[in-house]
Each structure stands twice: as C-alpha cells, then as structure tokens.
Design a protein around this motif. Structure first.
Motif, PDB file in Angstrom:
ATOM      1  N   THR A  92       0.861  -1.182   0.000  1.00  0.00           N
ATOM      2  CA  THR A  92       0.000   0.000   0.000  1.00  0.00           C
ATOM      3  C   THR A  92       0.901   1.237   0.000  1.00  0.00           C
ATOM      4  N   ALA A  99      -3.788   5.129   1.821  1.00  0.00           N
ATOM      5  CA  ALA A  99      -3.640   4.297   3.010  1.00  0.00           C
ATOM      6  C   ALA A  99      -3.960   2.838   2.704  1.00  0.00           C
ATOM      7  N   ALA A 100      -4.903   2.618   1.791  1.00  0.00           N
ATOM      8  CA  ALA A 100      -5.301   1.243   1.468  1.00  0.00           C
ATOM      9  C   ALA A 100      -4.976   0.871   0.025  1.00  0.00           C
ATOM     10  N   ALA A 128       5.384   5.346   4.754  1.00  0.00           N
ATOM     11  CA  ALA A 128       5.884   5.306   6.135  1.00  0.00           C
ATOM     12  C   ALA A 128       7.359   4.942   6.132  1.00  0.00           C
ATOM     13  N   GLY A 136       0.448   3.651   1.812  1.00  0.00           N
ATOM     14  CA  GLY A 136       0.620   4.009   3.223  1.00  0.00           C
ATOM     15  C   GLY A 136       1.864   3.366   3.809  1.00  0.00           C
ATOM     16  N   ALA A 137       2.039   2.059   3.545  1.00  0.00           N
ATOM     17  CA  ALA A 137       3.181   1.336   4.100  1.00  0.00           C
ATOM     18  C   ALA A 137       4.477   1.851   3.483  1.00  0.00           C
TER      19      ALA A 137
END
Ligand SMILES: Cc1cc2nc3c(=O)[nH]c(=O)nc-3n(C[C@H](O)[C@H](O)[C@H](O)COP(=O)(O)OP(=O)(O)OC[C@H]3O[C@@H](n4cnc5c(N)ncnc54)[C@H](O)[C@@H]3O)c2cc1C
Ligand code: SF4
Ligand code: SF4
Lengths: 405, 465
Positions: free
Chosen positions: B113, B136-137, B119, B115-116
């Motif tokens: 994703t 995020a998804a 990060a 998001g990952a």
C-alpha cells in the motif's frame, strides 16, 4: 428446512443494517491499510491471524449480509464459521470513513444463528457456562471470591462495590488483588458481592449472540448491586464497564473503572507515589484494549483509558515504548468475541502478534487495563516475550501509595 | 474444504492460497466502481512470483479468464471479473524489496500500500512523487495499472510517470523486465533504455496485458513545509487560462496538489459555512492549492501565483481555504479527508483528462447531465497536473434503488464527455463501451493483446479488449 428458516432469520437480522449494506464503498480500509500518522498498521485481527480470505473483515461481513438479504444461497457452514470468527473488536468500525458498523452487524447475525440453533459448540458452551455458573469459563460459583482471601481493604460496610469481573476473578486474580491493595492504600475501602449473588455483566454473551441471556445476567447483576446499597461501582473488566454503563442501575449509582479513582486522586493531589524497588520496570508497552479505547464500544471505549494510563505512567517517570499500531486503531489481541474458544490457535496467534510487536519495540513488560486481555496474553507468552501485567499489578509491584492529607 | 481440480492446479506447489468458497468469492465480485461484476469460479491469493506464473499458466491451459486484483478500490471497474473467471489477488505480494538511495528509487511488490511505503520512506526523509488519495489502502500496483493520480500530480503528473521499470508476468507465464533492468545485472535505474518503452504498455492496462510483479518507483526528498491557499475566478474560462499560464511558467513545481471546484460546490461550501456571505460575490471557479517545499520557496511561489491569478481576474479566496480545503489537506493526503465529499452515499466516479481550454465545456457537460438526471446528485472537480488537468465527475446514487439507472446515466455522461474532448483516464470497465471510438489506437491495442495473449485470458472486456 431448518436451513431455510435460518436464511430467513439471517435476512431479518440484516435488514436493520440495510443502510450499512448498501453504503459500503468497498474502499478496503477495513481490510488492510497503513496510516502511520494515525497509528494504523493493519486493521482486522481475523484476516491477519485466522484467514486472509475476503469472507472475513468488516467489508466481508457487509458483503455477505447483503447477499443474504438479497436471497443468495450461501453455504451455511461457511457462513457460521465466518461470522463466529470475528473478535468483535470494532477496529473495522474505527477506520471506516463512511461510519459503517460491521462489528455490530456481526453480533446481530450471530444472534440470529444462535436463535435458530446454529451456535457452534464452543460458543454454546460459553453461554451454558454463563447461564449455569455466571462466568464464561464455567468455573465454580463458590470460588469466585477466592482471589480476595486474606486481603486488607475489603470491608462489608464500604460504600464502593468492587466488581472485578469474571476474567479478573478467575483468570487474572493478581490484578483483582492488586486493585484492592492499591485502592486500600489510596483510602478507598471496597465491598464485594457474595459469590452466589455475583453475575456476569453480559458482555461476553452479547458478543457471541445471546442477547436475551446477556440481558438476564445484567438484570440480576443490577439487582445485586441495588441490594449491596453501594452508590459507587468500581469495575476492573473493560467489557463490564461498557456493559454496566448501558444497564439501568438505581438512580445516582456511579460506575467507574478502578483506574478512574486513582486518576481522580492524583488530579486532586490526594495521593502520591513512592517507588517500591530500586530497579525500574524497564521499557513498558501499554496495551490498547479494544473495549477501553475504541469508540464502537460506547462510553467505555470513548473514555480511552489506555491514553490516560499512559499519561500517569509518564508522570511517574516510567519509560514507555511506541509500537507501530497503537491508540484507538490498535489491532485486537484476540481475547474477545469468543475467539479463544472458537479458534484457539488463531486467538493465540493474535496474542503472539501483539506480544511480538511489543518485544520488537523493546518492551520488557506489557501492561493491560483489561484483565481479559491480560489473561489471554499471558496464555500466549513465549520465551523472549515481555512479561504481561495488569495495570494495578504493576502499580502495586513498583510503587507504594502515599495519602496526602 | 476440498479444492476442485482447477483449484488444485492453481494451488500448485507453492504457498498460494486458493479460495473457492462462495462466501469468499463474493468479495471478489466488485470493486469500488458501479460496473457490474461476475461470479468468479476461484480466487488465488499469490505469495510469490511463481504463484502468479502458475495461476496464469493454469488459466491459459484451461482457457479460463483471469483478472488481477489488489485492494479492489478502483472506481473504473478494472478488477471486476466475469462469471467463471479466476481472480488473481496480488495484495499479499506486498514487500518493500529495496529502498535504493544511491539510485533514488524504491523497488516494491505490487500489493504494497502507498501508506506502508510512504511510512518506510518517511523514516528516511523521502517520499513518492504521485500518491492517490486512497493511499492508506490503495496499492502501488493497482494505481499504476489504472493510471493513478493525486497528491504530487501538479509536480509529477501521473503515477505512471514515476515508474522507473517493471517486472511483469506475461500472459504466456514468462517473466519480462523493462527499462534498464532488461540487462538483469544492471537492474532498475532508467525507464528509457535500448528501444521503445515497454513499461508504458502495462501502465493503465488494468491487468489486461500481464501481471505486474515488481515496480521500481522514483523517490524524492520529503518537503519540509506545507501550506494551502485558494484562488477564486469569475468564470471557468479565466480559470482555465490561468492554469495554462501557471503550467507554462512552471509555477506548479512546488505545488503538490491542486483541486478545481465548480460553482455549485463553491456555493454549497461557502453558504453552508457562512450563510451571511454575499452570494453575488462568490467566485464561479475556485482552484485550491497545496504548496510544499521550504517555507521560502512556498512563500515566493505563492506570491507569484497570486500575482499571476490577478492577470486573469482571479484573487485569493481565503475563506474557501479556511472553511474547507486547509482542513482537507491537514487531515493528510488520503481520502479520509474526502469523507465529507462522499458522505454516506455511493457514487459513480468518471475520470477523464483534458486540455485546459476544455475545462469550461467539461463543467457544462456536467451541468447538462445534472439537468437531464436530477434524480442523482452531480459534482464535478479538477485535479491540477503538470500539464492539462484531470476531470472527475462524481455522481451520487442510492445503490439499492438506482444501480441500474446510474449505470445508464454514467454511460450517457461518458459519451457527452467524449463529445466535449474529454479523454478517458481511468478506463477499466466503465469506459469500455466507448473504446471503439478510438479507431486505430483500439485496433492496435487489440492486436498487441492478441500477440501477447492469444487465448484472450487476461481480463477480457476490460478496456473493451
Ligand atoms: C473514494 C476514492 C477515492 C479515490 N481517489 C483516487 C485518487 O485520488 N487517485 C487515484 O489514482 N485513484 C483513486 N482512487 C482509486 C484507487 O483507490 C487507487 O487508484 C488505488 O491505488 C488502486 O489500487 P487497488 O489496490 O485498489 O487496485 P485494484 O482496484 O485492485 O486494481 C486496479 C486495477 O489495476 C489492476 N491491477 C491491480 N494489480 C495489478 C497488478 N499487479 N498487475 C496488473 N494489473 C493490476 C486491476 O486489474 C484493476 O484493473 C480512489 C478510490 C476511491 C474509492
Ligand atoms: S470487528 Fe475486528 S475482527 Fe471483526 S471484522 Fe472488524 S476488525 Fe475484523
Ligand atoms: S471501510 Fe467502510 S466503506 Fe470501506 S470497505 Fe470497510 S465497511 Fe466498506
């Protein structure tokens, strides 16, 4: 025939959720997402540790219920297996940007399954235990207060009634003892219900689809509380707190989590803390128990005790660690929703995942404010994992309370 | 549950998880789009490139259609299978294989994703060029396979422009690497190498030409400072001319997001928040901007952009930023911030690209459709790009009662958009009925597909193929 009736009954259970069923965008947020700033790393414990198939998860349950409502023939055994393998943690509800309520749907569907006689055997056993012995573990009624043997701080005439809850009474007795001890030091004597009058708060039954039985337990508990004459009820169980908050008690009876009393006393400057041992506890991981931190669990969830416990730990100079998933979006440890009975191995993997992430963050001890979670995590403790303690157990082990007059 | 014969073949040797239970397959019927989906016969959650190759080989051997899917959040319908198909779920192929700071790229599996990945990059002071608002998804593979856009578009344009190279399992089951990685030992570092750009063939292909199994993405330093502001214009024409000037002068360089709002949206937001606001003073077009960089860069560009807007009759419209856009962006890049937009209603999302001068016609087309179908709530918006703009038509409907009707209304709207020189962007299934309008492009694409996928197993019907 029974299966046809079940289908009808499931459709009826889904109907009140029709708004939810037809407003799920299928955005996948409740399935898998990562949002660093919000402390979201994953969402659904069932997908992570039981089965990654899309039949599980908030989206999965909504999709399935919609198919049921639309009259699709679905395999009954799979339906039952899917719906009874949700921890009802509510994280899907927490993350849903539309505000949908899959965990609430799961409970309704379970209730319909139960009502039609389709409760899986381990789930039916929990209900039987509560109905017959007033605790989910099926432990004997007479031993309910054994944890309190020889404790100072229990007084028959006390104005506050202590309800440790089933989990603390039978599975995490050290936390119940520590709670009484700490509150005693803080000058709060507690009274206990006689074992034969004590009841389950009903929350575990509600979660596994036995709302009528849950209600009966709750009503009997309310009656016992009234008989005690106490105006204040102090609970340790996270789920008890939520359940009691939704129970009709006598006017003016206040329900609190034991931690609330400590927090108040600290805020009002009535107590101080002195370290008991020279050694510090080491880096602490704090468990965000779902019942105490997710809004979908009502008042208890909104009160967010873990956040407030963290503030106290900071004040006491304790070093806490940050894990990737924390706060109200933390992934469930697998203790609730009947999961440990329904799928013990999956529930153990959930606990294992939790403890592993704390271990990786450098925690040597993990604290939980919910005895249910504490007991569950302890069962999964492996070598190299942090120790698991109840919050009061921790306070009592490391600090002596001083009353400020 | 015992697997069927095809299920057993799909499971192969490896760790793929094969799903045949009807309840699990329900989840693969539809993506976020309004397009109808079929009932797949099986789904495979792949955990390795070998699993992907085995699934493609099985589909070929059995001549069963195969559709690729990750989070399924595309609103173009590209992940919706036909009846009896195999769905290849790539969401568990989600590893970040390497962040290569020397080469300035990240090598990832398609199911990661945003998001990952963000990060992980953020910990190194890095970020990505273009990130969809569902980051995020939403997965990287899904975005690049369906022409993603979003945060970063004013600076970098499209998710595809940020791809340095790919690894793809072709419909034959063979493995292809593109860009500089055609020389295996050299690895990914340049998109354009040797000859024509084969990477581009798989971007926006919605899984119809192969399964992407590795993606090399450019990474960039994370801007340290962010601020938002909004500009109001008296009409769409002046707004469109301003956008052209902005782009030509390269004042988009420090803009990480830009959203254009039509008169109805401006009115609803402003009058909703400030009922006493003088309606006649409302601008008819609003461009809200998210500027990032150093605070000096942002201040400098903002002053220049506002001055430029003045040349086209525009001016800062601080109220719009204050009541709406600033919060939307502060809430982070992801579409949570859009929750107010989508509310509790389902919507059709039609995405197109256009030259700036087309903007007034785009909004007029929406207005015509609004008048023709008052039973739905229509909204239109723009996403600013480095060149041109993307247009989003958002049509709210009630899925229980209006799913049939919305599909018809959307198709009509798509045809109107085409007639107004708006070109499909995210195509998938939603624009598929219109693909024959693209003449030689479509026939060439079909020929290419036939060469790569002679059995026609990969995502039939998607992109009209
Ligand atoms: C409310 C909302 C807002 C959105 N906002 C944006 C936005 O701002 N910008 C934007 O670009 N998108 C947006 N999207 C669409 C979508 O969320 C993103 O593009 C997302 O990144 C797609 O990823 P996915 O994993 O959901 O892909 P999927 O939906 O699973 O797949 C998308 C397409 O890619 C194909 N595909 C997937 N994986 C592969 C692979 N490995 N190989 C080959 N083909 C593959 C599928 O077949 C399908 O055609 C939005 C969606 C919603 C619901
Ligand atoms: S309640 Fe928890 S376990 Fe159940 S579907 Fe939601 S996130 Fe998953
Ligand atoms: S997060 Fe909400 S809207 Fe999105 S898929 Fe889950 S239930 Fe549906």
């Amino acid at each position: 025939m029974a299966q046809d009736e079940l289908r009808t009954s499931l459709a009826q259970a889904a109907e009140p959720f029709v708004e939810n069923l037809y407003h799920c965008l299928r955005c996948n947020y409740c399935v898998e997402m990562h949002w660093e700033e919000r402390g979201i790393q994953h969402v659904c414990p069932t997908l992570l540790h039981h089965n990654p198939a899309p039949g599980y998860s908030g989206k999965g349950y909504l999709t399935t219920a919609r198919a049921v409502l639309e009259g699709e023939e679905l395999p009954i055994n799979s339906l039952i297996e899917r719906f009874f393998n949700c921890t009802t943690c509510g994280n899907c509800e927490e993350v849903c940007p539309v505000g949908l309520r899959p965990a609430h749907l799961v409970k309704q569907i379970r209730a319909a399954m139960v009502a039609q006689g389709f409760a899986p055997a381990p789930i039916a056993a929990i209900a039987e235990n509560v109905v017959e012995r007033h605790n989910p573990a099926g432990a004997s009624i007479e031993t309910r207060n054994h944890w309190a043997a020889g404790l100072d701080g229990i007084a028959a005439g006390a104005g506050a009634l202590y309800l440790p809850g089933c989990a603390a009474s039978y599975e995490a007795p050290a936390e119940a003892r520590a709670t009484v001890s700490v509150l005693h030091q803080a000058g709060v004597p507690l009274k206990l219900l006689p074992p034969e009058q004590a009841r389950c708060c009903g929350a575990p039954l509600e979660e596994i689809g036995f709302p009528a039985e849950a209600d009966a337990e709750r009503r009997e508990l309310a009656a016992a509380i009234a008989r005690s004459g106490c105006r204040r009820v102090v609970a340790s169980g996270a789920e008890c707190l939520g359940s009691l908050a939704g129970t009709q008690l006598a006017d003016g009876v206040e329900v609190l989590h034991a931690f609330d009393l400590i927090e108040r006393a600290v805020a009002e400057g009535r107590i101080g803390f002195e370290p008991r041992v020279n050694a510090a506890a080491g880096p602490i991981g704090l468990l965000d128990s779902c019942h105490l931190s997710k809004k979908s669990h009502g008042i208890a969830g909104a009160a967010n005790h873990p956040l407030r416990i963290r503030a106290l730990l900071d004040r006491l100079g304790c070093q806490t660690v940050a894990v990737a998933d924390q706060g109200s979006y933390a992934v469930c440890c697998g203790a609730a929703g009947g999961m440990p009975r329904m799928s013990p191995q999956s529930a153990a993997r959930m606990a294992d995942g939790k403890l592993r992430s704390f271990a990786e963050a450098g925690a040597v001890v993990v604290l939980g404010a919910s005895p249910l979670c504490v007991a569950h995590l302890r069962r999964s403790q492996a070598a190299g994992f942090p120790a698991v303690m109840g919050v009061f157990e921790f306070i009592d082990s490391y600090f002596r309370l001083r009353r400020v007059v | 549950m015992k697997l069927s014969q095809i299920g057993t073949e799909l499971a192969g040797q490896g760790g793929a998880l094969v799903l045949e239970d009807k309840i699990d397959l329900l989840g693969y019927r539809r993506d976020t789009s309004i397009a109808p989906g079929g009932n797949p016969a099986a789904a495979v959650i792949a955990r390795s490139v070998e699993d992907v190759a085995a699934a493609v080989a099985t589909a070929n051997r059995r001549k069963v259609p195969l559709y690729v899917r990750a989070a399924g959040s595309t609103y173009a319908g590209g992940a919706n299978p036909c009846d009896g198909a195999i769905v290849l779920d790539t969401s568990a192929l989600n590893r970040i294989l390497k962040i290569d700071e020397d080469r300035g790229l990240a090598l990832v599996e398609p199911g990661v994703t945003y998001g990952a990945l963000l990060a992980e990059l953020g910990r190194r002071g890095l970020t990505l060029g273009v990130v969809p608002l569902t980051g995020a998804a939403g997965t990287v593979g899904g975005a690049i396979a369906s022409h993603g856009l979003g945060t970063g578009s004013p600076r970098y344009q499209s998710t595809g422009d940020e791809v340095a190279g790919l690894e793809v399992v072709l419909p034959s089951g063979e493995l292809l690497r593109t860009g500089s990685a055609v020389l295996a030992d050299a690895g990914f570092f340049a998109r354009y190498a040797v000859g024509p750009d084969l990477t581009g063939m798989f971007l926006g292909a919605s899984g119809s030409l192969g399964v992407i199994t590795k993606i090399a993405l450019w990474v960039h330093p994370r801007p340290e400072y962010q601020e938002t502001f909004a500009l109001g214009f008296p009409d769409y024409e002046s707004g469109a001319r301003f956008i052209s000037a902005l782009q030509l002068k390269e004042l988009t360089h420090n803009l990480w997001y830009g959203a254009g709002y039509e008169d109805k949206a401006i009115e609803a937001r402003v009058m909703g928040a400030r009922p006493q606001f003088e309606r006649a003073a409302l601008p008819r077009f609003c461009l809200a901007l998210d500027a990032r960089g150093t605070s000096e860069e942002v201040a400098r560009d903002r002053a220049r952009i506002v001055a430029e807007a003045g040349r086209f009759g525009g001016a800062e419209f601080a109220l719009f930023d204050e009541i709406f856009f600033a919060k939307l962006r502060r809430d982070n890049t992801f579409w949570y911030s859009y929750a107010g937009y989508f509310g509790r209603s389902m919507c059709a999302l039609l995405m197109c690209s256009m030259a700036n001068e087309t903007v007034p016609r785009f909004f007029r087309a929406i207005q015509n459709n609004r008048e023709a179908h008052p039973e739905f709530i229509w909204a239109g918006g723009l996403v600013l790009c480095r060149r041109g703009v993307h247009g989003a038509v958002i049509v709210f409907y009630e899925e229980r009662e209006q799913w049939e009707q919305i599909r018809m209304a959307s198709e009509r709207c798509c045809r109107d958009l085409l007639a107004n020189e708006c070109v499909p962007y995210k195509s998938g299934r939603v624009w598929a009925p219109m693909m024959d309008q693209f003449g030689r492009y479509h026939t060439t694409l079909a020929r290419l597909k036939k060469t790569l996928d002679p059995n026609g197993i990969m995502s039939p019907q998607i992109l009209g193929l």
